[in-house]
Design an enzyme around this catalytic site. Structure first.
Site, PDB file in Angstrom:
ATOM      1  CE  LYS A  80      -3.918   2.063   2.560  1.00 26.82           C
ATOM      2  NZ  LYS A  80      -4.748   2.000   3.784  1.00 26.82           N
ATOM      3  CB  SER A 155      -8.185   3.750   2.785  1.00 25.59           C
ATOM      4  OG  SER A 155      -7.310   3.171   3.730  1.00 25.59           O
ATOM      5  CB  SER A 179      -8.339   0.852   5.678  1.00 27.60           C
ATOM      6  OG  SER A 179      -9.048   2.053   5.540  1.00 27.60           O
TER       7      SER A 179
END
Ligand code: GLN
Length: 487
Positions: A80, A155, A179
């Site tokens: 990420k 997210s 997330s």
């Protein structure tokens, strides 16, 4: 071999590499070809590090040739874009960090590399991890591989979608309020948020430091267990990291749940939950009974209702403080037009941050301001303690709690962007777990209208082993893991 290389699991790929039935360069090349093929439609990556991946794969082959171990040697992963990677642009999904190249590695990335993982690229995400759909990325939205007109969740949407689309074998994301688990649920794979303190936050771009935690995504529970073992552990560079041994999570996996006390907290079957989600989750609960678990439906966590409100005071408060560092002076985007320091700072932040980030900064600044601090921030801290105590009481009668991960399946792109509250509600079932700092995993438990449904298993602090054992037993019994959409 029946399946294409890009669909291999982590443990499986590692074994094939060990036996030299495939080499790391071939595997990396296959995944990179898949990225070229599907990325224009999925858009899971902000940055694809193809050259670096091939170089790391060559190193992995050299290591394998010397018969050196490594839990992930040669395994292609997505990271990420909120985790710092030295020499590789790291944006946190924000314009304000568009040109930021970190001078150091996040602890988690260093651990992945130490065990030989190969980085395919940096996963797309909502700006500063604020969001539940990846639509708040300053760059572009990621699409759900099951239905390209729907969101992958957020997210960590890029980290989740990349695996299901065959653009990585595993990934890491961060979870402040859901997330990791929510996108895992919406994309139909496994996503685990470890106990607060289990994984170092060093080099994780901060959102809300008392809630943020890094964790793995993978197609199967075993693969997630392998990933967790790699990234977990003490790191003196994160003062909240806890010095406890990391168990061999894979060794704890087993098929039955005999004697396990499983609580089903009734507050988690919230209003507005889709019937298809409820059905799939309850089927998994029924299955747990067949596997020998003692199912307790009387468990109650009465303050669940307040968790969202608490979160939307504490998380923005911490964010407003953490994001004060983006002033255009030391790094990141800097607006310069010969104005005063204050004017340029205002322009830098005004242009560099997106709407949701500005909304959070304003909410947080307000909650922390003199005169409102007691009414909001302090009150929220008290309710936080209460929520934690309720979980402690529940864990006196149960070994794990199970609940839906998300009240709905993946929603259409654009359907919630103009309604922040509807977006915030995506995380009602995951946020309390962050507030209490507990470990939680989401595993696929079925489909509703052709879209994946996630089941959440929540455990005691530092008991990821039990959480994974339950997830594994259910994964074996349910038989829905590992499914991928035709892309
Ligand atoms: N969706 C929640 C938020 O917008 C949680 C995000 C997260 O876990 N990083 O804050």
């Amino acid at each position: 071999m029946s399946r294409p290389l890009h669909e291999l699991g982590v443990v499986e790929a590692r074994e094939l590499l060990q036996r030299r039935e495939v080499n790391a360069r071939e595997l990396a090349a296959a995944v990179l070809r898949r990225v070229e093929e599907v990325e224009p439609r999925v858009r899971a990556y902000i940055t694809v590090t193809a050259d670096l991946a091939l170089q790391q794969a060559a190193e992995a082959d050299a290591r394998l040739a010397r018969a050196e171990g490594g839990l992930l040697t040669g395994v292609p992963v997505c990271v990420k874009d909120v985790l710092c990677t030295a020499g590789v642009r790291t944006t946190a999904g924000s314009r304000i960090l568009e040109g930021f190249v970190p001078p150091y590695d996040a602890h988690v990335y260093r651990r992945l590399r130490a065990e030989g993982a190969v980085m395919v690229g940096k996963g797309n995400m909502d700006e500063f991890a604020m969001g539940s759909s990846t639509e708040n990325s300053a760059y572009f939205p990621t699409r759900n591989p099951w239905d390209l007109d729907r969101v992958p969740g957020g997210s960590s949407g890029g980290s989740a979608a990349s695996i299901v689309a065959g653009e990585a074998l595993a990934s890491v994301g961060s979870d402040t309020g859901g997330s990791i688990r929510q996108p895992a649920s919406l994309c139909g794979l496994v996503g685990l948020k470890p106990t607060y303190g289990r994984v170092s936050r060093f080099g994780l771009i901060a959102f809300a430091s008392s809630l943020d935690q890094v964790g793995p995504f993978a197609m199967t529970v075993r693969d997630a267990a392998r990933m967790l073992r790699v990234i977990a552990g003490y790191d003196p560079r994160d003062s909240t990291s806890i010095d406890r041994p990391v168990p061999d999570y894979e060794a704890a996996l087993g098929d039955d749940l005999r004697g396990l006390r499983m609580g089903v907290p009734r507050e988690y079957f919230v209003e507005g939950m889709e019937p298809g989600v409820r059905e799939a989750v309850l089927r998994a609960v029924g299955m747990s009974g067949e596997l020998g678990a003692v199912v307790d439906r009387e468990v109650s966590l009465p303050s669940t209702d307040h968790a969202l409100a608490v979160y939307y005071i504490l998380a923005p408060s911490e964010a407003s403080s953490n994001l004060a560092r983006y002033d255009g002076v030391k790094y990141g985007y800097s607006f310069q037009a010969g104005g005063s320091m204050w004017e340029e700072m205002e322009q830098t932040r005004g242009r560099g941050f997106g709407d949701e980030v500005k909304r959070r900064i304003m909410l947080g600044t307000y909650a922390l301001s003199a005169g409102y601090y007691d009414a909001y921030y302090l009150k929220a801290q008290k309710v936080r303690t209460r929520i934690r105590h309720e979980f402690e009481a529940a864990f006196e009668r149960c070994d794990v709690l199970v609940a839906p991960t998300s009240p709905t399946v993946a929603f259409p792109i654009g359907s919630r962007v103009d309604d922040p509250l509807a977006m915030y509600l995506s995380d009602v079932c995951t946020i309390p777990v962050n507030i209490a700092g507990l470990p939680g995993v989401s595993i696929p438990c079925g489909f509703s209208d052709g879209l994946p449904v996630g089941l959440q298993v929540i455990g005691r602090p530092f008991d990821e082993a039990t959480v994974l054992r339950v997830a594994y037993a259910l994964e074996q019994a349910l038989g829905v893991a590992g499914r991928r959409p035709a892309l």
